[in-house]
Enzyme design. Structure first.
Site, PDB file in Angstrom:
ATOM      1  NE  ARG A  23     -11.892  42.975 -18.865  1.00  9.10           N
ATOM      2  CZ  ARG A  23     -12.775  42.093 -19.249  1.00  9.10           C
ATOM      3  NH1 ARG A  23     -12.559  41.356 -20.324  1.00  9.10           N
ATOM      4  NH2 ARG A  23     -13.896  41.921 -18.566  1.00  9.10           N
ATOM      5  N   GLY A  24      -9.576  47.836 -18.845  1.00 13.61           N
ATOM      6  CA  GLY A  24      -9.553  48.522 -17.563  1.00 13.61           C
ATOM      7  C   GLY A  24     -10.692  48.056 -16.696  1.00 13.61           C
ATOM      8  CG  ASP A 138      -7.327  57.987 -12.528  1.00 15.54           C
ATOM      9  OD1 ASP A 138      -6.515  57.976 -11.579  1.00 15.54           O
ATOM     10  OD2 ASP A 138      -7.687  56.964 -13.135  1.00 15.54           O
TER      11      ASP A 138
END
Length: 468
Positions: A23-24, A138
């Protein structure tokens, strides 16, 4: 917060959710079975709080479709994109292994050859992405995955191309979300990214330089200080110089330390210009097993995969407007004399057969926007003059042709036609005058015509009964 979907749910009718992989801040990743093929894939679904922003949903779908074009072995492959219950999702290949963040948390630092090998594989992924106009934004350990090949070797896969941009749209700075202060992984952000300037592939090379620094020294080049936290970190990235890697790790090769510091130059024009250029600098520090990656990057460095040059489109007038006033691509405007404008005062070329008096009577075109000064520089046509002596040697059409030769394909065809005619007449019981074999194709045609006329006359004879 509970997941937006329950295990066992089917997404888009083809992906059955089996378990949660991670999960982010923007989405949750499931292991899901692709029902038509029974292959397990990774499916990333956008969180409802992020999907409330229409621009974020649109950006997620756009970036996901763009990632579908990236097919290199060092990029996680996106296989499907869609929406389910208003939540956008993307289906990817499922990888076995762990991310670089987990490896560094366990091992702290990596040997220089291993770090250079990983960086080369990241360079190859960035090369393909930059060619397609995709900036990752990123690069960090959590987005670098160490996947296992079937033979047991390690393969670097770069994850989440372009999704940091989506996250920034979904959770802008100052929003009341737990992730608002961490968007973009500030420790790895370039100065131009912090300032909000337009970024290009060199921003990814800065992030890769930070990652290299972290891999070989176990430290980050810029860190927050005191209570101000992220503010001091961003100020250090913008103004402070990183500590030389050799001070943290005296055994680091001087050349590798210089490469890292060049990646961290605050002036992006002073950094490496492209990922292949950085890869060529890292080549001396890579292990022998990096040879295939280096070979591909060398081809890219020779501009085989150079980013396309942006050429602005010429303005196209609307339908119904005259286009004569718009110069073609590469030509000067009619109001600007060409480079050879000195030919205005020069007489036309004296080519054989050219008549200056006749040329002077040719009127210039009367099109809108026509420039008489420019027209005067156009040289006359360079057609060759007519040659009377040469024409006199051409025989006129009334000269008789040479006598036809005996034999040949035409003669053979005439003979076959005669034989077919005689066979047909014999089957009908008609007596046809048998002429001798024609000596030439011309007389053969005349003989066949005579036999046809005789056959038709015999068929019309009243005394002959009609046979059916």
């Amino acid at each position: 917060m509970s997941p937006p979907l329950d295990l066992g749910d089917t997404i888009a009718g083809v992906y059955r959710l089996e378990r949660v992989l991670g999960r982010g801040g923007m989405g949750i990743v499931y292991a899901a079975t692709h029902l038509p093929t029974q292959v397990v894939r990774a499916v990333k679904v956008m969180l409802p709080e992020a999907a409330r922003h229409p621009r974020a949903v649109k950006s997620f779908l756009s970036e996901s479709w763009t990632a579908c074009a990236l097919q290199g072995e060092h990029v996680v492959r996106v296989l499907d994109v869609g929406e389910h219950r208003g939540l956008p999702f993307m289906a990817m290949e499922l990888l076995e292994g762990r991310d670089l963040g987990a490896v560094l948390a366990e091992r702290k630092a990596l040997p220089a050859p291993e770090a250079a090998h990983y960086a080369l594989q990241i360079c190859e992924a960035l090369t393909e992405a930059h060619v397609h106009g995709v900036v990752h934004r990123d690069i960090k350990p959590e987005n670098v995955f160490l996947a296992h090949r079937p033979d047991g070797t390690t393969l670097i896969k770069v994850l989440d191309f372009g999704l940091a941009k989506v996250e920034a749209i979904a959770f802008p700075a100052g929003s009341a979300t737990p992730r608002a202060s961490l968007i973009g992984s500030p420790c790895f952000m370039s100065p131009e990214q912090i300032l909000g300037d337009e970024i290009d592939g060199r921003s990814d090379l800065w992030s890769l330089g930070v990652l290299l620094y972290r891999m070989v020294t176990s430290q980050l080049p810029f860190r927050s200080v005191g209570r101000v936290g992220i503010a001091s970190l961003l100020a250090a990235i913008l103004k402070a110089d990183p500590m030389p890697p050799a001070e943290l790790l005296p055994s680091i090769p001087a050349g590798l330390a210089a490469i890292i510091l060049r990646c961290l130059d605050k002036n992006r024009d002073a950094r490496y210009g492209s990922a292949p250029e950085l890869a060529m600098a890292l080549a001396p520090f890579a292990p022998p097993e990096a040879a295939p990656t280096l070979a591909r990057l060398k081809r890219a460095a020779r501009s085989d995969l150079a980013p396309p040059v942006h050429v602005p489109r010429l303005p196209i007038p609307p339908v119904g407007l005259r286009r004569s006033s718009i110069p073609p691509a590469g030509l000067v405007s009619p109001s600007i004399p060409p480079a050879a404008a000195t030919r205005i005062s020069a007489p036309p070329p004296s080519k054989p057969g050219f008549n200056p008096t006749l040329w002077s009577t040719v009127p210039p075109p009367s099109r809108p926007g026509f420039n008489p000064t420019l027209w005067s520089t156009v040289p006359p046509p360079s057609r060759p003059a007519f040659n009377d002596p040469l024409w006199s040697t051409v025989p006129p059409p009334s000269v008789p042709l040479p006598p036809p030769r005996h034999g040949g394909a035409r003669h053979a065809m005439a003979f076959m036609a005669s034989a077919s005619l005689l066979a047909a007449a014999s089957s009908l019981g008609v007596d046809v005058p048998r002429t001798a074999l024609p000596p030439s194709p011309a007389t053969a045609e005349a003989g066949i015509a005579a036999q046809v006329r005789a056959l038709l006359a015999a068929l019309r004879a009243p005394e002959r009964p009609i046979e059916r």
